[in-house]
Design an enzyme around this catalytic site. Structure first.
Site, PDB file in Angstrom:
ATOM      1  N   GLU A 343      -8.947  -1.008   2.358  1.00 56.35           N
ATOM      2  CA  GLU A 343      -9.151  -2.391   2.186  1.00 56.35           C
ATOM      3  C   GLU A 343      -8.234  -3.444   3.108  1.00 56.35           C
ATOM      4  O   GLU A 343      -8.625  -4.475   3.554  1.00 56.35           O
ATOM      5  CB  GLU A 343      -9.367  -3.131   0.901  1.00 56.35           C
ATOM      6  CG  GLU A 343     -10.300  -2.648  -0.116  1.00 56.35           C
ATOM      7  CD  GLU A 343      -9.703  -1.508  -1.161  1.00 56.35           C
ATOM      8  OE1 GLU A 343      -9.467  -0.405  -0.590  1.00 56.35           O
ATOM      9  OE2 GLU A 343      -9.767  -1.818  -2.252  1.00 56.35           O
ATOM     10  N   ASN A 344      -7.054  -2.793   3.378  1.00 58.74           N
ATOM     11  CA  ASN A 344      -5.815  -3.557   3.857  1.00 58.74           C
ATOM     12  C   ASN A 344      -6.071  -3.728   5.455  1.00 58.74           C
ATOM     13  O   ASN A 344      -5.176  -3.925   6.136  1.00 58.74           O
ATOM     14  CB  ASN A 344      -4.559  -3.220   3.562  1.00 58.74           C
ATOM     15  CG  ASN A 344      -4.255  -1.781   3.577  1.00 58.74           C
ATOM     16  OD1 ASN A 344      -5.168  -0.697   3.247  1.00 58.74           O
ATOM     17  ND2 ASN A 344      -3.014  -1.332   4.230  1.00 58.74           N
TER      18      ASN A 344
END
Length: 517
Positions: A343-344
């Site tokens: 997700e990052n």
């Protein structure tokens, strides 16, 4: 000739004025965008006009890519009553944790509290207002703010506290009463699917961290540090970028610019960045092995992991949650190649690095040191969650505290007790195009049911789980018809499963033994 209005616009934006010729147009001598540049020891001057009560957008993910110099300068200046928008708040004594420790923060907009005990304690004791927001929604609210879009509709959070309202923003001093609660979100149906409306976020100042800048303000980021820095660079009245190196204008190839200098007002050329690693994880040298604890709990987790590995198919784009889901990679079949999304802002996440490969600018969504495989790529958090909400992932595997018979999932909050935040989980279960598998122990430590008729914990998503894998069994989930027991593990009977399951379910005509990788 240019109109006076156009001339005034060019002067306001520090743009070169166009000269009109009879045939075509020519630019006058280029005028550099007026970016103010500060040395490392001038960081306090760069942030001095941040007033008490300001709203700050602070980039980074965990401790990766955070504006250390600006945060430290604000601490020294004592600026207080700040509203801070950031995915999380660092850890105790590092990152935004420094400002929390000194009681300079009035309110946080975040998706994840994580391991910051001060953050959690201040929230639960009523000393800090916290508006928990799904990670992808937070990124998109910031992106929308920078793009001049006042609001948008998203499937993330529909049917949860985010949608229904009532989530505690500020507790009373007793840690139980709610002084401020969230309002209900407007909802609307599009093409048969429900969405909720979210408002954009903008700030007075954005504090971001890049790797390199030129004197025109163009920025380049390293590895996984684009995260929230990129959308935040565009969403405030004033953007202050910290960098490790400043080069002359024209040195950076325009193809390599991640953020245009148009968005940047001030640059701090920092020296001696700490770049503290929150969770250093490394691979052992070839030939060395980690001893595995031979306990009932460890054996149960291994059984879950070995079954979950069979969900991974060659060529899949997948996202794995923290804990048991991530352990699935240890059992992936040799002939199966999957592309792991984080997700990052990483696609093609690799294994933990060897000790000599550790890079503080490259972490996974669990804030652990990582690597990237050949063909991988880096991007910002808003782009990452566009991939998720857009249904471009084939599979996500998550942990859970509860799952209902119709596929509701709860995995982020125990009211008045455990406050971790939802992180990206609500986004990960928001797309019908992505298969959602839950891996968890069948019962809680106190023997309470985790597979239930209805979840009594705050929901992460509604009717979104497709399969449940525990150490006892595998259930398929239909959002209208409920659960079907399809596999049962060796050593357990149907009666064992029934007693450990808190709702009714069907049994497949051809019930199979649980498969193992």
């Amino acid at each position: 000739m240019l109109t006076r209005k156009c001339q005034r616009f060019c002067q306001w934006k520090h743009l070169p004025v166009l000269k009109s010729w009879k045939r075509g147009l020519s630019l006058s001598t280029p005028v550099s965008h007026q970016v103010e540049i500060y040395k490392n020891d001038e960081a306090k001057e760069a942030v001095r006009d941040i007033k008490d009560g300001s709203t700050l957008l602070v980039g980074g993910f965990g401790l990766c890519g955070i504006p250390e110099k600006s945060i430290n300068a604000i601490r020294e200046l004592g600026t207080k009553d700040l509203t801070i928008v950031s995915n999380n708040a660092g850890i105790v004594g590092h990152g935004l944790g420094i400002l929390l420790n000194s009681n300079q923060v009035k309110k946080m907009f975040s998706s994840y509290v994580g391991e910051n005990a001060v953050f959690a304690d201040q929230y639960l004791s009523g000393d800090l207002e916290v508006e928990l927001t799904p990670q992808g929604t937070l990124a998109e609210r910031i992106r929308a703010g920078g793009a001049g879009i006042p609001a948008f509709y998203t499937p993330t959070g529909y049917g949860t506290l985010i949608h229904r309202g009532g989530m505690v923003i500020k507790y009373g001093k007793d840690g139980k009463s709610a002084l401020i609660k969230s309002a209900e979100r407007e909802s609307k149906e599009f093409d048969g699917k429900e969405y909720i409306m979210e408002r954009a976020i903008t700030g007075d100042f954005s504090l971001i961290k890049a790797w390199k800048a030129d004197r025109a303000g163009n920025l380049i980021f390293r590895r996984s540090t684009q995260n929230f820095n990129v959308p935040m660079a565009k969403a405030s009245k004033v953007t202050i970028a910290e960098v490790e190196e400043i080069v002359e204008t024209g040195t950076i190839d325009p193809d390599n610019v991640h953020v245009s200098g148009m968005y940047i007002d001030r640059i701090i050329e920092g020296v001696g960045y700490e770049k503290k690693i929150e969770k250093e994880k490394v691979r052992l040298p070839e030939g060395e092995a980690i001893g595995q604890a031979d306990t009932p709990a460890a054996r149960a987790r291994e059984r879950i992991v070995r079954r979950a590995a069979l969900e991974l198919k060659d060529g899949m784009y997948i996202n794995l949650g923290i804990g048991i889901p991530m352990m699935t990679l240890n059992c992936i079949p040799e002939n199966v190649n999957v592309i792991l999304h984080s997700e990052n802002g990483v696609l093609g996440l690799g294994p933990y690095p060897y000790k000599n490969q550790v890079d503080p600018d490259l972490i996974n969504a669990g804030k652990e040191t990582s690597t990237v495989i050949k063909g991988g790529s880096f991007f910002s958090s808003d782009e990452s969650f566009a991939m998720i909400r857009g249904g471009h992932l084939d599979l996500t595997i998550l942990g859970a505290m509860q799952v209902s018979r119709y596929g509701d999932i709860a995995n982020w909050l125990i009211p008045n007790k455990m406050v971790k935040g939802m992180g990206g989980a609500m986004d990960l279960v928001s797309s019908n195009a992505t298969n959602v598998v839950v891996t968890m122990e069948h019962s809680a430590k106190d023997g309470a049911h985790k597979i239930v008729n209805e979840c009594d914990l705050p929901l992460t998503g509604t009717r979104c789980v497709n399969r449940i894998i525990t150490e006892m069994a595998v259930f398929d989930v239909n959002p209208n018809e409920g659960l079907t027991l399809v596999e049962i593990a060796e050593g357990f009977t149907q009666d064992d499963v029934a007693k450990a399951t808190g709702c009714s379910y069907k049994v497949a005509d051809k019930l199979k033994p649980m498969s193992q990788m």
